[in-house]
Every structure is written in C-alpha cells, then in structure tokens.
Scaffold this active site. Structure first.
Site, PDB file in Angstrom:
ATOM      1  N   HIS A  88      -7.962  -3.830  -0.606  1.00  0.00           N
ATOM      2  CA  HIS A  88      -7.459  -5.183  -0.841  1.00  0.00           C
ATOM      3  C   HIS A  88      -8.366  -5.877  -1.852  1.00  0.00           C
ATOM      4  CE1 HIS A  88      -6.437  -4.057   3.319  1.00  0.00           C
ATOM      5  NE2 HIS A  88      -5.269  -4.505   2.977  1.00  0.00           N
TER       6      HIS A  88
ATOM      7  N   HIS B  82       0.805  -1.223   0.000  1.00  0.00           N
ATOM      8  CA  HIS B  82       0.000   0.000   0.000  1.00  0.00           C
ATOM      9  C   HIS B  82       0.840   1.276   0.000  1.00  0.00           C
ATOM     10  CE1 HIS B  82      -3.429  -2.527   0.905  1.00  0.00           C
ATOM     11  NE2 HIS B  82      -2.906  -2.916   2.054  1.00  0.00           N
TER      12      HIS B  82
END
Lengths: 334, 213
Positions: free
Chosen positions: A220, A58
C-alpha cells in the site's frame, strides 16, 4: 496520471461486475452484493470452508484465489480499505459446509478488527471459525516480531496449502495448522520503483525520484527499509535474497518454491531477469527449487516493482503444493 | 405498566431522534473531523442513522437481540469507516445481552453499555484518555450503571448519560490524540474536541430527546 476508468467512485464495483460477467461459471455474488463473492460450483458437504478478504487494488489478491483447491469465498473492500464485518459474516454463512470456516487473510489492522467481529458473529450461529493471517513480509517488522509483519504476495502459498488440505477433506484444525505452517515457512521481500494512484484520490501514494527505488516497501506504499539509487536487477535480487536468508534458515539440500511477483507495472521480462538471478543464487547455495511461480500474484494497482518469496518445503507441504487448483486468475493442473 | 421498560417501538423512536440530531449536527461533525481526520464523519453518521430509520420496519424481529444484531450489520455494511465500524460493534455487543428479550429494563441497558465499551476497547485497542470515542462513551455508560444503583427513572437516566458524555467531550479537549489519523497531529491535537467522542455525545443526546412510548 492516466487511468482508463469511468467515474472514480465506480472503480471497485465496475471491476467486480466485469469479473462476474467474464467468469459466471466460477464466481457469484452473495445476495446480489458485489462485495461478497463465493465459488459458483457446487458446495461439498463437510468440506472446511476458507474465507478471505481485504481491500481492493491488489488483483489477483484476494478474489483471484477463490476457486477449486484454494479459498471458497471473499469479501472485497474499497481500494486499500478493509471490507465491513457484516459482509465477511455473509460470506462465512454462505460458504460454510458444516465443517467450520478458516478465515485466512493478510495481517492489517482494519482487516484484523473486522474478521474478529465476523468470527464472533459466525460463532453465534454455531459455526466454528479459526484464523490465520499472512505475515510474510520480512521488511515490515524485525525477526522475532513475525506477528507484526504485513501479509504480501506470499499469502498465495497459504491459500494453496490450506485450499489443497480442505479439498482433501482434512478437518478444520488440520487445515488451520497447515495454513499456519505455510505462513511460517514463507518469506517475502519487495522493492518499489514507482507509486500507484488511488482512483478516488487521483494522486500518487508516495513520491520517488526517477533514479531511485525503495527497498522493502509495502503493497500500500508503506515505507520500506531504505531508499537507494536504482540498482541493477541482479544487485536488487541479491539484496532481497540476502534479507530473506538472514531471516530464516535455509541450508544446502533444502527445497523451496520460488514466487517472483510483479507489483502491477513491471513487465514479465523483468520478472524473468529477476528469476534468473534467484535461480543462480539458490544453485550456488545448493538449495533446490520445486515449482516456480512467475507473474502477478499480489499487485498494488500500477505500482512498479517486484517481490521475491521463498517457501521452504517439506514432504507434506510439497504434496499439497502439487495438488491441482484453478480459478479465473490461477490454474495449476499438474 | 412500567415506564422504565424499552421495547421495539422505543428503539425505533430513539434511532429516529438520533438521526435527526446527526442530520442537524452534520456540518459541525464534518468540521471537527476535517481538522484532524478525513472529514467523512458528519456524512457517515447522518447517512448511517438515516438508513437505520429507513430500513427499521423491514427488519422483522421481536427478539430485541436479533433486532440490534441486524441493525448493527446494516449500519456496518453501509458505513464501513472506522467510526461506523466501532458503533456497529456497539450494536452487536449490545445485541448479545438482548438476545431472547422482547423488552429491556435499565439493568439490561447498563449491561449493554458495558458490553459496548468492552467491545470497543477490545477491537479498537484504545482506552479512556486516548482522545477517542471512549472518552464520551465510558462516562455515559458509567451513568447508566449509576442510575440503576440509585433507582433513577429512565428519562433521568438518559439525561444523565448525555450530560456525562458531553462532559467527556469537554475533557477530550485537554487530551493528546494517539489513535487514528488525529495521532499525526500529536501535541497540535490538544485544545480541540475529539470528533468520535462528539458523535457519541450526539447519540446520547438523541436518545435523551426521544419521545418514548
């Protein structure tokens, strides 16, 4: 799908090795463990320490927010997987300055379990620990169930506010209160256009047709609110702001900070087209904008898409937001 | 000398015995876990306990609480999967009971077991009957308490705990999974034994087969 990597199983470690080689003046490992990173500058006695962490994949979340005016240490897991509590404990031990540790992270099951265990172990060492979880994603649970929401790009504001408060030498209760207040004042909505590929699995996290987009998708690849035909940027932003504004009270005369975040594969040009529309809508509603952040703040590898975050300000939040902060991934000097 | 006391060397021997069992049963665990989970349980359990054995002598602590704490952290850092994490939590919770002690009696063991159960329930949010490791752990820990009440010797205690854990594994076959990846299988999970409960039974088998000092 193409990726410029070496062995897939080395992806996480080699990412961090590169970051440490590039920024040795900013970040260092704890006990040579690449999963445990802390600020490399001198520790400040009696300053509240802020610990964060979560799965990799991320960037700049989470390690990119370790630095002056933000967090003090981070524990990095495998891609999209919570790190071990033993590593979180090592980070907490390394960053404590005698004033306690705030564990500030995104609201995900694995991270919650591990940070709770780390807190329990730090407590045995007589280190006081508090926690605040990012829950800014309005698409992930209905209003009234904010504590079930996922943390996404808006966690940036919680780091910024809590980090500034810690640098001002506020105590642990005060830093914690401000971090929670920042979370409570933050709302994010995201859309995805294409999936990301986990290096080890080697395949897309979900499938989506070329002419489709998913509204409200998580970072996700968690399912969103609905899947539609690809809309224009203006229509998409209108939809996102509508969701955010139904979720929280904004009125004429209010001031917000705006974060337009790219999920990994979306070019900056498109982020500015989105910001243009955000700015227009807020102007129509008489809502002022104080500081705008446009770029990649929380990504999902090569996922295409954006998120828009509104952070409603008041006097004390505005002052803390304006404070300087710098890490290899984020700089704000004035 | 009291035969019913556990010391540092006994813990080492228990871990070594558990490690051997996990290694022997690696393929079986992998098979069970591949059917419902992500298939890494056999490897993670054998790897995890092997590391504890390999590193045991490097962990310097006469305080058994500190020893268990460090072992739990070592296991957690090396096997951060869900099952690895939950077993690490058992070590940490047991460590709190053992804090400051150089040897453990059977009451300590029963308290440690209960603390481990509470920890897994608290952190894992599951309960008995959810087709998880708890379906083996809870009956085994109940056996530890029962053994104290009935004054059983240590060897019989561990044998009983293993038997109860193994019965728990059998019971798990009748249950429907509601947690983890196995939950996606819903009704299809009925009939197969839970891999987490199986791993717990194997741990108690290892303990019961250990040659104590």
């Amino acid at each position: 799908m193409k990726k410029l990597i070496n062995k897939p199983e080395d992806f996480g470690r080699e990412t961090i090795e590169g970051i440490i080689l590039a920024h040795p003046e900013s970040l260092k490992m704890v006990n040579g463990n690449f999963r445990c990173l802390v600020r490399a500058d001198e520790k400040k006695k009696s300053k509240v320490a802020i610990s964060t962490g979560g799965g990799a994949g991320h960037l700049p979340v989470f390690l990119g927010y370790v630095g002056y005016g933000l967090a003090d240490g981070v524990t990095v897991g495998n891609v999209f997987t919570s790190p071990a509590f033993a590593d979180m404990y090592e980070v907490g031990m390394a960053i404590d300055n005698g004033a306690g540790v705030l564990q500030l992270y995104g609201n995900y099951g694995g991270d919650k379990m591990n940070f709770a265990m780390a807190a329990e172990m730090l407590d045995m060492e007589d280190i006081r620990v508090t926690e605040v979880r990012g829950t800014d994603d309005v698409a992930s649970a209905p209003k009234g169930e904010e504590d079930k929401r996922r943390g996404v790009a808006g966690i940036f504001y919680a780091y910024k506010i809590a980090g500034a408060a810690a640098e001002k030498m506020f105590n642990l209760d005060e830093v914690t209160r401000l971090a929670q207040k920042a979370v409570d004042h933050t709302r994010t909505m995201g859309v995805a256009l294409s999936p990301c590929i986990l290096p080890e699995a080697g395949k897309a996290t979900f499938t989506i047709a070329d002419d489709e987009m998913e509204l409200g998708m998580g970072i996700h690849g968690e399912p969103g609110i609905e899947r539609t035909k690809l809309m224009t940027c203006d229509d998409t932003v209108s939809y996102m702001l509508d969701k955010i504004m139904r979720d929280y009270e904004y009125k004429a005369g209010d001031e917000v900070s705006v974060l337009v975040n790219g999920l990994g594969a979306t070019p900056k040009e498109e982020l500015y087209i989105a910001y243009r529309k955000v700015s227009q809508i807020l102007a129509e509603k008489g809502i002022g904008i104080h500081r705008r952040y446009i770029g990649e703040f929380a990504t999902s590898l090569e996922m295409a898409g954006i998120s828009v975050t509104l952070f409603k300000l008041d006097g004390e939040l505005k002052e803390l937001l304006d404070a300087p902060a710098y890490t290899p991934f984020f700089q704000q000097f004035r | 000398m009291n035969d019913n006391i556990i010391g540092r060397e006994d813990i080492k021997r228990m871990l070594s015995s558990i490690s051997k069992v996990m290694n022997d049963e690696k393929d079986h665990l992998t098979e069970l876990d591949s059917a419902m989970g992500d298939g890494d349980l056999g490897i993670s359990m054998s790897k995890g306990f092997q590391i504890l054995c390999d590193q045991f002598d490097t962990v310097e602590a006469d305080d058994l609480g500190k020893l268990l704490m460090k072992l739990g952290m070592l296991l957690n850092a090396n096997v951060p999967s869900t099952m690895g994490t939950l077993i690490s939590i058992c070590f940490i919770k047991a460590a709190k009971i053992g804090k400051g002690k150089k040897e453990l009696n059977q009451e300590d063991l029963a308290l440690m077991g209960q603390a481990a159960v509470d920890g897994v329930m608290e952190r894992g949010k599951a309960k008995v009957g959810d087709k998880t490791m708890l379906d083996a752990l809870v009956p085994a820990v109940d056996a530890l308490s029962k053994a104290v009440a009935e004054g059983l010797a240590l060897k019989e205690t561990f044998k009983l705990a293993y038997e109860k854990a193994a019965e728990g594994v059998e019971t798990s076959k009748k249950l429907k999974a509601v947690f983890g990846r196995a939950a996606y299988y819903g009704d299809k999970s009925v009939g197969s034994q839970d891999s987490g409960a199986t791993a717990i039974a194997l741990i108690f088998r290892g303990i019961s087969e250990a040659e104590l000092v």
